[in-house]
Write a protein that holds these residues in place. Sequence first.
Motif, PDB file in Angstrom:
ATOM      1  N   UNK A 101      -7.783  10.758  11.058  1.00 45.34           N
ATOM      2  CA  UNK A 101      -7.638   9.338  10.711  1.00 45.34           C
ATOM      3  C   UNK A 101      -8.445   8.539  11.716  1.00 45.34           C
ATOM      4  N   UNK A 102      -9.307   7.646  11.252  1.00 42.23           N
ATOM      5  CA  UNK A 102     -10.098   6.841  12.185  1.00 42.23           C
ATOM      6  C   UNK A 102      -9.191   6.047  13.118  1.00 42.23           C
ATOM      7  N   UNK A 103      -9.597   5.968  14.362  1.00 42.01           N
ATOM      8  CA  UNK A 103      -8.794   5.288  15.374  1.00 42.01           C
ATOM      9  C   UNK A 103      -8.440   3.868  14.945  1.00 42.01           C
ATOM     10  N   UNK A 104      -9.377   3.189  14.308  1.00 41.09           N
ATOM     11  CA  UNK A 104      -9.151   1.805  13.886  1.00 41.09           C
ATOM     12  C   UNK A 104      -8.079   1.692  12.799  1.00 41.09           C
ATOM     13  N   UNK A 105      -7.744   2.804  12.133  1.00 37.96           N
ATOM     14  CA  UNK A 105      -6.755   2.784  11.057  1.00 37.96           C
ATOM     15  C   UNK A 105      -5.391   3.332  11.467  1.00 37.96           C
ATOM     16  N   UNK A 106      -5.282   3.815  12.691  1.00 32.61           N
ATOM     17  CA  UNK A 106      -4.030   4.421  13.135  1.00 32.61           C
ATOM     18  C   UNK A 106      -2.881   3.416  13.127  1.00 32.61           C
ATOM     19  N   UNK A 107      -3.135   2.203  13.557  1.00 32.60           N
ATOM     20  CA  UNK A 107      -2.085   1.183  13.594  1.00 32.60           C
ATOM     21  C   UNK A 107      -1.626   0.821  12.183  1.00 32.60           C
ATOM     22  N   UNK A 108      -2.532   0.859  11.219  1.00 32.04           N
ATOM     23  CA  UNK A 108      -2.169   0.505   9.846  1.00 32.04           C
ATOM     24  C   UNK A 108      -1.121   1.462   9.287  1.00 32.04           C
ATOM     25  N   UNK A 109      -1.255   2.751   9.596  1.00 33.60           N
ATOM     26  CA  UNK A 109      -0.274   3.721   9.100  1.00 33.60           C
ATOM     27  C   UNK A 109       1.075   3.518   9.792  1.00 33.60           C
ATOM     28  N   UNK A 110       1.058   3.244  11.100  1.00 39.36           N
ATOM     29  CA  UNK A 110       2.314   2.937  11.793  1.00 39.36           C
ATOM     30  C   UNK A 110       2.964   1.697  11.196  1.00 39.36           C
ATOM     31  N   UNK A 111       2.164   0.690  10.874  1.00 34.70           N
ATOM     32  CA  UNK A 111       2.697  -0.525  10.261  1.00 34.70           C
ATOM     33  C   UNK A 111       3.305  -0.258   8.895  1.00 34.70           C
ATOM     34  N   UNK A 112       2.655   0.608   8.121  1.00 34.51           N
ATOM     35  CA  UNK A 112       3.196   0.953   6.806  1.00 34.51           C
ATOM     36  C   UNK A 112       4.531   1.690   6.943  1.00 34.51           C
ATOM     37  N   UNK A 113       4.606   2.611   7.900  1.00 39.07           N
ATOM     38  CA  UNK A 113       5.863   3.317   8.143  1.00 39.07           C
ATOM     39  C   UNK A 113       6.951   2.353   8.600  1.00 39.07           C
TER      40      UNK A 113
END
Length: 108
Positions: free
Chosen positions: A35-47
């Motif tokens: 997962x691209x580093x720039x998208x890691x926070x987006x997945x945490x936010x979705x969770x």
Amino acid sequence: MDSGVRAMVEAVGEARRQLRENALPKLREGGRDRIPEAEEAALLGALAGLVEAVTELAAAASDRMTTIDSRTAYHRVGQRLRDQGRFLREDEQKTAARVKAAGSPTAP
């Protein structure tokens, strides 16, 4: 089963099914890129958002339970989920800040 309860159970079941059928296979596929580093926070936010929604459901259900034991169980579950949602949001913010700092021209 009460039609309102049936709708709640089916909605939670559908969310679980969607995760298992759509999200998990993408993460489990062999040979997939990280997962691209720039998208890691987006997945945490979705969770975090998912946990927050389940927290709301547990809190709303606790007020409608017939027995004190069930009300207590739903209340306790709501508290635990609320804590986990908060932890996920904190991790989301830390991850986003780290990514931002790494991409910043003034970052060390």
